[in-house]
Design a protein around this motif. Structure first.
Motif, PDB file in Angstrom:
ATOM      1  N   LEU A  37       0.836  -1.209   0.000  1.00 35.52           N
ATOM      2  CA  LEU A  37       0.000   0.000   0.000  1.00 35.52           C
ATOM      3  C   LEU A  37       0.860   1.243   0.000  1.00 35.52           C
ATOM      4  CD1 LEU A  37      -2.874  -0.919   2.507  1.00 35.52           C
ATOM      5  CD2 LEU A  37      -2.723  -1.316   0.044  1.00 35.52           C
ATOM      6  N   ASP A  38       1.988   1.193   0.701  1.00 37.08           N
ATOM      7  CA  ASP A  38       2.847   2.371   0.760  1.00 37.08           C
ATOM      8  C   ASP A  38       3.561   2.608  -0.566  1.00 37.08           C
ATOM      9  OD1 ASP A  38       3.492   4.377   2.775  1.00 37.08           O
ATOM     10  OD2 ASP A  38       5.582   3.799   2.417  1.00 37.08           O
ATOM     11  N   GLN A  39       3.783   1.575  -1.338  1.00 34.90           N
ATOM     12  CA  GLN A  39       4.351   1.757  -2.676  1.00 34.90           C
ATOM     13  C   GLN A  39       3.312   2.345  -3.636  1.00 34.90           C
ATOM     14  OE1 GLN A  39       5.769  -2.384  -2.970  1.00 34.90           O
ATOM     15  NE2 GLN A  39       7.754  -1.566  -3.621  1.00 34.90           N
ATOM     16  N   LEU A  40       2.074   1.917  -3.495  1.00 31.75           N
ATOM     17  CA  LEU A  40       1.017   2.445  -4.347  1.00 31.75           C
ATOM     18  C   LEU A  40       0.736   3.916  -4.062  1.00 31.75           C
ATOM     19  CD1 LEU A  40      -1.550  -0.520  -4.266  1.00 31.75           C
ATOM     20  CD2 LEU A  40      -0.163   0.210  -6.221  1.00 31.75           C
ATOM     21  N   ASN A  41       0.731   4.279  -2.787  1.00 30.07           N
ATOM     22  CA  ASN A  41       0.360   5.647  -2.372  1.00 30.07           C
ATOM     23  C   ASN A  41       1.266   6.068  -1.222  1.00 30.07           C
ATOM     24  OD1 ASN A  41      -0.986   8.073  -2.074  1.00 30.07           O
ATOM     25  ND2 ASN A  41      -2.737   7.197  -0.986  1.00 30.07           N
ATOM     26  N   PRO A  42       2.524   6.434  -1.507  1.00 32.13           N
ATOM     27  CA  PRO A  42       3.495   6.715  -0.441  1.00 32.13           C
ATOM     28  C   PRO A  42       3.040   7.857   0.476  1.00 32.13           C
ATOM     29  CG  PRO A  42       4.578   6.520  -2.571  1.00 32.13           C
ATOM     30  CD  PRO A  42       3.108   6.569  -2.840  1.00 32.13           C
ATOM     31  N   GLY A  43       3.237   7.652   1.775  1.00 31.09           N
ATOM     32  CA  GLY A  43       3.001   8.715   2.752  1.00 31.09           C
ATOM     33  C   GLY A  43       1.558   9.097   2.946  1.00 31.09           C
ATOM     34  N   TYR A  44       0.634   8.147   2.809  1.00 30.96           N
ATOM     35  CA  TYR A  44      -0.779   8.489   2.980  1.00 30.96           C
ATOM     36  C   TYR A  44      -1.188   8.656   4.442  1.00 30.96           C
ATOM     37  CZ  TYR A  44      -1.418   3.447   3.921  1.00 30.96           C
ATOM     38  OH  TYR A  44      -1.342   2.184   4.440  1.00 30.96           O
ATOM     39  N   GLY A  45      -0.252   8.343   5.360  1.00 29.91           N
ATOM     40  CA  GLY A  45      -0.568   8.496   6.788  1.00 29.91           C
ATOM     41  C   GLY A  45      -1.468   7.385   7.266  1.00 29.91           C
ATOM     42  N   ARG A  46      -2.686   7.713   7.568  1.00 32.55           N
ATOM     43  CA  ARG A  46      -3.721   6.722   7.859  1.00 32.55           C
ATOM     44  C   ARG A  46      -4.923   7.019   6.966  1.00 32.55           C
ATOM     45  NH1 ARG A  46      -2.691   3.497  12.166  1.00 32.55           N
ATOM     46  NH2 ARG A  46      -1.141   4.208  13.688  1.00 32.55           N
ATOM     47  N   ALA A  47      -5.574   5.974   6.497  1.00 32.87           N
ATOM     48  CA  ALA A  47      -6.698   6.168   5.574  1.00 32.87           C
ATOM     49  C   ALA A  47      -7.637   4.975   5.650  1.00 32.87           C
ATOM     50  CB  ALA A  47      -6.190   6.342   4.139  1.00 32.87           C
ATOM     51  N   ASP A  48      -8.845   5.172   5.119  1.00 33.26           N
ATOM     52  CA  ASP A  48      -9.783   4.070   4.930  1.00 33.26           C
ATOM     53  C   ASP A  48      -9.501   3.471   3.553  1.00 33.26           C
ATOM     54  OD1 ASP A  48     -10.866   4.842   7.353  1.00 33.26           O
ATOM     55  OD2 ASP A  48     -12.456   6.042   6.416  1.00 33.26           O
ATOM     56  N   VAL A  49      -9.383   2.141   3.501  1.00 34.89           N
ATOM     57  CA  VAL A  49      -8.922   1.467   2.292  1.00 34.89           C
ATOM     58  C   VAL A  49      -9.990   0.495   1.797  1.00 34.89           C
ATOM     59  CG1 VAL A  49      -7.203  -0.112   1.339  1.00 34.89           C
ATOM     60  CG2 VAL A  49      -6.503   1.685   2.916  1.00 34.89           C
TER      61      VAL A  49
END
Length: 522
Positions: free
Chosen positions: A473-485
């Protein structure tokens, strides 16, 4: 100073002290003037589509000036008339009977009271301001005007309303001192030239609202969204909701409405000073393009009258898909079709599928109406402009039905102390296309990110941090913090995803799994 002069001066001063906003200016068919005055509240304004940059149009502009109380007899008042951009006097303004198209007359309603008048300044041919010096009659609250004018504007958007100023001879404002042409309707209807385009076009999308980017569709399509059905993506989910934009008409397995296009002419838009209304017959051609992001699986696009999407006869089209193009061009010079397109009622834009397109080649298809033009025929020789924009805007996106899991709340990125793992089971293929939707990101990094799920023996693990055969997930959207997925898979499998949490060497479940729902990619 004699007593009459003193009383008159006192009365004028008292009138000047009257509350503002009482002074009023209306379009008016001045008694004795030619019948064809410019416009009135009942007829409208000159359409912006009339090209006044050439010879222009000449007329008598009839107006009525009224005050709250009668102007006292025996003293002079000054009335200044200011014409808007693109309107000038047609000949020298003089005081006299309103005969022909060269004279003007401040006059009372019955005639005879305001005969002692003169042009104080301005009023030259080609100018736009004139000031009258008028001796008040004493019994009538106001007077009428008949001004010869020429409408000749190359910039209709800058045209404003007619304004007046009314003062005493020593420039003290009377009843506020100024007024703007008022036909009882809000601007721009109080302008002699309509500054706006008079062809009102609208494109409306058929898309329904979404929650967190996903529309659950477990009942095999009970909404108005255009959804390609699992597992083959060769046909639409057939909706049953009659409350959407296509009331009473639903999508079929092969045809679906993406939205509507409509247009109409602004009420009261005149094509000539004589009071002739702009009409659909003044439009000689209509052209617009339905642009798709992909034509994969699309056979044709059609325009249907009203909210139909499967009628035996389309209003325009069908326009078939051509190799190498995602654009579907619609053009007509047919007067009957143009009248239908411009009747103000929405007409459906429908797409028809070919079937047989493999899921791996078919992505979401966005759609819009672009390159729209209304071309004017000017068959009556009223010097209409050549063309202008017709109607454009976004249509509904053709979506893929997906096996949807989530949303999983408050999933942390790789910087967090605990790692989230998502265990996929029941996958029937070694490689499955999908996407991850991030919403409510604490870092503001929301979005949709495509990926391919690689499985071994029908199982896979998706992780927060980069490990293994699948994108993290971090490779797909680096640095998103916390999120609903939320996960969407464009295949009828997998059958389940469980959320696990790893902290140090301790692996624990996180509130159970999230079983699949049949959703849509959005």
């Amino acid at each position: 100073m004699n007593i009459k002069k003193l009383l008159a001066t006192t009365a004028i001063a008292a009138l000047a002290a009257t509350s503002a906003n009482a002074l009023d200016l209306q379009l008016f068919a001045t008694p004795g003037a030619p019948a064809a005055t410019l416009v009135s509240a009942a007829t409208g304004t000159i359409a912006n589509e009339v090209d006044l940059s050439g010879l222009g149009q000449n007329t008598i502009l009839g107006m009525q000036v009224t005050t709250l109380t009668p102007l006292p007899a025996g003293d002079n008042v000054k009335l200044t008339v200011n014409l808007p951009t693109g309107v000038t006097f047609n000949g020298q303004v003089t005081v006299g009977p309103p005969a022909g198209a060269t004279l003007s007359l401040p006059n009372n309603f019955a005639g005879g009271l305001y005969t002692n008048s003169t042009v104080s300044s301005g009023g030259a041919s080609g100018s736009s301001t004139v000031t009258f010096l008028i001796q008040a009659g004493g019994t009538t609250p106001g007077f009428n005007l008949a001004l010869p004018v020429t409408m000749k504007s190359a910039a209709c958007t800058s045209s404003g309303p007619v304004t007046i100023n009314l003062t005493t001879e020593v420039n003290t404002p009377i009843e506020g001192g100024s007024a703007t042409l008022n036909d009882g309707v809000a601007p721009p209807n109080n302008k002699l030239i309509n500054p706006l385009t008079c062809v009102d076009g609208l494109v409306s999308s058929a898309a329904a609202a979404t929650t967190n980017g996903v529309i659950a569709d477990t009942a095999a399509g009970t909404n108005e969204d255009t959804i390609l059905a699992l597992p083959s993506y060769t046909g639409f989910i057939v909706g049953t909701d009659a409350s959407g934009p296509f009331t009473g008409v639903d999508d079929t397995a092969t045809a679906a409405g993406l939205g509507t296009i409509s247009a109409s002419l602004t009420a009261g838009a005149l094509s000539s000073i004589a009071g002739v209304a702009l009409a659909p017959t003044d439009v000689g051609a209509v052209t617009f393009t339905v642009a798709l992001s992909s034509s994969a699986g699309v056979a044709s696009v059609s325009i249907f009258d009203g909210d139909d999407v499967t009628g035996a006869t389309s209003l325009m089209g069908p326009v078939a898909t051509t190799a190498g193009s995602n654009n579907y061009v619609f053009s007509t010079t047919n007067a009957v079709v143009i009248a239908d397109l411009m009747d103000g009622n929405p007409d459906s834009i429908a797409v028809t599928l070919t079937g047989g397109v493999a899921p791996v080649t078919l992505n979401n298809i966005t759609a819009s109406v672009t390159a729209s033009t209304a071309t004017f025929s000017d068959s009556a020789g009223i010097n209409l402009i050549a063309n202008e924009p017709y109607a454009s805007g976004a249509l509904e996106t053709i979506q893929r039905q997906a096996s949807t899991f989530g949303p999983f709340d408050w999933v942390g990125d790789a910087s967090k102390g605990s790692e989230n793992l998502f265990r996929v089971t029941g996958a029937g293929a070694a490689s499955i296309p999908g996407e991850v939707i991030f919403t409510n990101s604490s870092a503001g990094k929301n979005g949709t990110f495509p990926f391919t799920l690689n499985t071994v023996n029908g199982e896979a693990v998706l992780r927060t941090k980069a490990t293994g055969a699948n994108m993290s997930l971090d490779q797909l959207n680096p640095g998103y913090g916390r999120a609903d997925v939320t996960f969407n898979f464009f295949a009828p499998t997998p059958t389940d995803i469980d959320r696990l949490q790893l902290r140090g060497d301790v692996l624990s479940t996180f509130g159970g799994g999230a079983n699949t729902t049949a959703g849509v990619d959005d």
